[in-house]
Design a protein around this motif. Structure first.
Motif, short mmCIF file in Angstrom:
data_model
loop_
_atom_site.label_atom_id
_atom_site.label_comp_id
_atom_site.label_asym_id
_atom_site.label_seq_id
_atom_site.Cartn_x
_atom_site.Cartn_y
_atom_site.Cartn_z
N TRP A 1 -23.61 17.66 -24.06
CA TRP A 1 -24.15 18.93 -24.57
C TRP A 1 -25.39 19.30 -23.75
CZ3 TRP A 1 -29.05 18.13 -26.57
CH2 TRP A 1 -29.35 16.84 -27.04
N VAL A 2 -25.82 20.56 -23.89
CA VAL A 2 -26.89 21.10 -23.04
C VAL A 2 -27.94 21.79 -23.91
CG1 VAL A 2 -27.42 22.74 -21.18
CG2 VAL A 2 -25.23 21.49 -21.16
N LEU A 3 -29.20 21.46 -23.66
CA LEU A 3 -30.29 22.20 -24.32
C LEU A 3 -31.02 23.03 -23.27
CD1 LEU A 3 -31.82 22.51 -27.11
CD2 LEU A 3 -33.50 20.93 -26.15
N GLY A 4 -31.03 24.34 -23.47
CA GLY A 4 -31.76 25.23 -22.56
C GLY A 4 -33.14 25.50 -23.10
N GLY A 5 -33.55 26.76 -23.05
CA GLY A 5 -34.86 27.14 -23.58
C GLY A 5 -35.21 28.56 -23.19
N ALA A 6 -35.75 29.31 -24.13
CA ALA A 6 -36.29 30.67 -23.99
C ALA A 6 -35.87 31.49 -25.20
CB ALA A 6 -35.86 31.37 -22.72
N GLY A 7 -34.57 31.38 -25.56
CA GLY A 7 -34.06 32.19 -26.67
C GLY A 7 -33.19 33.34 -26.20
N MET A 8 -32.50 33.15 -25.07
CA MET A 8 -31.59 34.17 -24.53
C MET A 8 -30.48 34.48 -25.53
SD MET A 8 -29.18 33.81 -21.15
CE MET A 8 -30.46 33.61 -19.92
N LYS A 9 -30.13 35.76 -25.64
CA LYS A 9 -29.16 36.19 -26.65
C LYS A 9 -27.84 35.42 -26.56
CE LYS A 9 -27.44 40.38 -26.47
NZ LYS A 9 -27.22 41.83 -26.64
N HIS B 1 -35.27 40.72 -14.44
CA HIS B 1 -34.40 39.59 -14.81
C HIS B 1 -34.40 39.43 -16.32
CE1 HIS B 1 -38.29 37.52 -14.66
NE2 HIS B 1 -37.76 36.61 -15.44
N GLY B 2 -33.65 38.47 -16.79
CA GLY B 2 -33.40 38.34 -18.23
C GLY B 2 -34.63 38.38 -19.10
N TRP B 3 -35.60 37.51 -18.83
CA TRP B 3 -36.74 37.39 -19.72
C TRP B 3 -37.56 38.69 -19.76
CZ3 TRP B 3 -42.14 36.92 -20.16
CH2 TRP B 3 -42.60 36.24 -21.31
N THR B 4 -37.79 39.29 -18.57
CA THR B 4 -38.55 40.55 -18.57
C THR B 4 -37.73 41.69 -19.20
OG1 THR B 4 -37.93 40.94 -16.26
CG2 THR B 4 -40.10 39.99 -16.66
N GLY B 5 -36.40 41.58 -19.15
CA GLY B 5 -35.57 42.52 -19.89
C GLY B 5 -35.89 42.46 -21.37
N TYR C 1 -33.53 34.49 -34.86
CA TYR C 1 -33.95 34.60 -33.46
C TYR C 1 -32.91 35.34 -32.63
CZ TYR C 1 -37.43 31.40 -35.10
OH TYR C 1 -38.47 30.86 -35.82
N TYR C 2 -32.05 36.07 -33.33
CA TYR C 2 -30.97 36.79 -32.65
C TYR C 2 -31.26 38.28 -32.70
CZ TYR C 2 -26.28 38.38 -31.49
OH TYR C 2 -25.21 38.98 -30.88
N TYR C 3 -31.41 38.91 -31.54
CA TYR C 3 -31.71 40.34 -31.46
C TYR C 3 -30.52 41.04 -30.84
CZ TYR C 3 -36.26 38.11 -31.94
OH TYR C 3 -37.30 37.33 -32.37
N PRO C 4 -29.58 41.51 -31.65
CA PRO C 4 -28.31 42.03 -31.12
C PRO C 4 -28.49 43.18 -30.12
CG PRO C 4 -28.54 42.51 -33.48
CD PRO C 4 -29.63 41.58 -33.13
N ASP C 5 -29.57 43.97 -30.28
CA ASP C 5 -29.74 45.12 -29.40
C ASP C 5 -30.52 44.80 -28.13
OD1 ASP C 5 -28.41 46.60 -31.33
OD2 ASP C 5 -30.28 47.10 -32.36
N SER C 6 -31.06 43.60 -28.04
CA SER C 6 -31.85 43.24 -26.86
C SER C 6 -30.92 42.85 -25.71
CB SER C 6 -32.77 42.06 -27.20
OG SER C 6 -33.40 41.58 -26.03
N PRO C 7 -31.33 43.16 -24.47
CA PRO C 7 -30.52 42.72 -23.34
C PRO C 7 -30.64 41.22 -23.10
CG PRO C 7 -32.53 43.75 -22.55
CD PRO C 7 -32.52 43.91 -24.05
N PHE C 8 -31.64 40.58 -23.69
CA PHE C 8 -31.89 39.16 -23.42
C PHE C 8 -31.71 38.36 -24.69
CE2 PHE C 8 -34.79 35.48 -23.03
CZ PHE C 8 -34.29 34.91 -21.87
N TYR D 1 -39.10 30.50 -26.21
CA TYR D 1 -40.30 30.87 -25.44
C TYR D 1 -40.17 32.39 -25.36
CZ TYR D 1 -44.10 30.57 -22.08
OH TYR D 1 -45.32 30.68 -21.45
N PRO D 2 -40.52 33.04 -26.48
CA PRO D 2 -39.98 34.36 -26.78
C PRO D 2 -40.59 35.50 -25.97
CG PRO D 2 -41.48 33.68 -28.52
CD PRO D 2 -41.41 32.54 -27.56
N PRO D 3 -39.73 36.29 -25.31
CA PRO D 3 -40.23 37.52 -24.69
C PRO D 3 -40.81 38.46 -25.75
CG PRO D 3 -37.81 37.45 -24.64
CD PRO D 3 -38.29 36.12 -25.09
#
Lengths: 320, 320
Positions: B245-253, B42-46, B313-320, B272-274
């Motif tokens: 508005w919405v605040l999530g969490g983790a840092g998904m791309k 799933h996303g985070w483990t990606g 905190y943006y990783y363009p090549d990461s799937p997440f 909550y960075p992978p």
């Protein structure tokens, strides 16, 4: 930790991203990291100076685009000037600081953080929370617990010990409470406990007093390597060196040498490593040469050093 | 943390000492570090998989005498085999592991530690304390606190919010308690709080229910980026996207992209960075290429991501 980071480090980070492992080398952009530490006025800070320089030399060789500014201060006022100079004349991107004292350094370090620089605080916290991005410190509870567990394990049938405490501080309380908790329920009995103030001469006097008052002492928790040296001197002068062994703490070179050599009087030591400054410098550098998050709180473990692993904690070129 | 370390790493360390920055390069001795992580199901483990590979590539380039073995597992049984294989066939010097589950991995990882290898555990602790040398994990309290402080600051005149919680666990409790403590005394009022189980579809349903029951909702703490996506879908379908508005969490791309672009519905995110796997791998590597102590406990901060710092905190090549 600081909530908002709006600084210009993105450029350096992006450089590290583009060519992993060779930070910013391709665009010539240099990251400057200031390192501010107390001068080498006693043993432990001597170790701090040695390990800071070693980490800087190693990182500058590995990462040509990392540049370091190292300043040592003999008093808090000098350290405040050092930090202000790094900002005014060297335009640092990050600051690694082991504060001389918490109060006078809090304002100056906050100004560095407010200017958007990455701030790493080592060992002694600032007087206000949330200023630094990264905090690196030793573990006083583990320091006491590891020592206590060693006494318990080495004295399965119990025994009488004396304890030399440090300067009355939270640090000393944490250490001693953890030590007492660790020996609880064992036959290890504390027959004397006094403050030796982390001072060799004071520890010598306290140990002389212990020796005169106690006909049986099987071991000493000196709780610090400087105090251990003072205590050992008193024991040697009393001629009772065959009767007891001594556990210090910190990882002083002289003590690690005795552990390595299998000295019966110094069978072990517990680390509270001045090399934690190298940990802090390396993590701060990693913040600029990689994507790995380095914001947080790193509490470095206290490790039991025995003849089996002493090589690993022996730094022949360090003064400490 | 482990008390006794009797392993053969001294040789590698000494090599690193002799020629700082070029670990062991001069004597050809290689340090092998095993990295065992869950498969990218799933996303985070990606994200974990991406950042592990990036850290390994970067470190292998920087330090030619560091060698890595990366294994990904779709279930705990496979992960146990991976770890046993690393020991049996690759003779690893260190293990970095993000355990699939605590219980089945505890015994196998303990055997690695007992064999004298350096062990780093990431994110999920083992079922027994003191096995690992280094523990690297996120900060669930900070995750909730940073989110709560953001609501408080952004809603100075108060407002009505709904909260989606994760799967009922200690992690979720820590996050929610810290959130509630952070908004205490403010006008931010929680008008609905339900478990969305860190699941996009479940969150979509919970949010639909919130919307049908509450005529006024000013903001949503989705407490997770996957849940945020489900909640946003429900809001969009209700046509009330201009109201909240919405605040999530983790840092998904995807979420960081929305923050970067100034999307009014996603004004911020909390990390909550992978990429914490990269932190763990780099610290473990540093243990072998330097003198810096790396035994301890590193709790990585949760950071507020806003348009100002989102690049970082943006990783363009990461799937997440």
């Amino acid at each position: 930790m600081k909530r908002l980071m709006t600084y210009a480090a993105g450029a350096c980070l992006a450089a590290g991203l583009a060519l992993p492992g060779v930070a910013g080398a391709q665009d010539g952009e240099t990251t400057t990291i200031g390192v501010s530490i107390p001068a080498a006025t006693h043993g432990w800070t001597g170790g701090v100076n040695f390990h800071a320089q070693e980490a800087i030399d190693s990182l500058e060789e590995t990462y040509p685009n990392l540049d370091f500014v190292l300043a040592t201060a003999g008093d808090p006022g000098k350290q405040v000037s050092d930090v202000e100079d790094m900002m005014a004349t060297r335009d640092i991107d990050a600051l690694v600081i082991l504060p001389f004292e918490s109060d006078p350094l809090t304002g100056p370090v906050k100004r560095v953080a407010d200017a958007g620089k990455f701030v790493t605080v080592v060992d002694r916290g600032l007087a206000q929370e949330g200023i630094e991005d990264l905090y690196v410190a030793g573990d006083n509870t583990a320091f006491g617990r590891v020592a206590g567990e060693y006494f318990k394990e080495r004295m399965p049938d119990g025994g009488k010990i004396v304890v030399l405490r440090g300067i009355p501080t939270t640090i000393d309380n944490e250490r001693v409470e953890a030590f007492q908790a660790a020996i609880e329920g064992s036959g290890v009995e504390i027959v004397g406990m006094e403050h030796g103030d982390w001072n060799r001469d004071k520890a010598f006097e306290v140990m002389q007093d212990f020796l005169s008052k106690n006909a049986e002492i099987d071991a000493v928790w000196a709780s610090d390597d400087d105090m251990a040296l003072g205590a050992i001197e008193a024991i040697n002068q009393s001629g009772r060196e065959a009767d007891m062994w001594v556990l210090g703490g910190a990882g002083m070179k002289q003590m690690i040498e005795r552990v390595k050599s299998g000295d019966a009087m110094v069978p072990a030591d517990v680390t509270y490593p001045p090399a934690m400054i190298a940990t802090a410098i390396r993590l701060t550098a990693a913040r600029f040469v990689s994507n790995a998050p380095m914001e947080g709180r790193f509490i470095i473990d206290s490790v039991l050093v025995t003849p089996e692993n002493a090589d690993q904690y022996y730094y022949p070129d360090s003064p400490f």
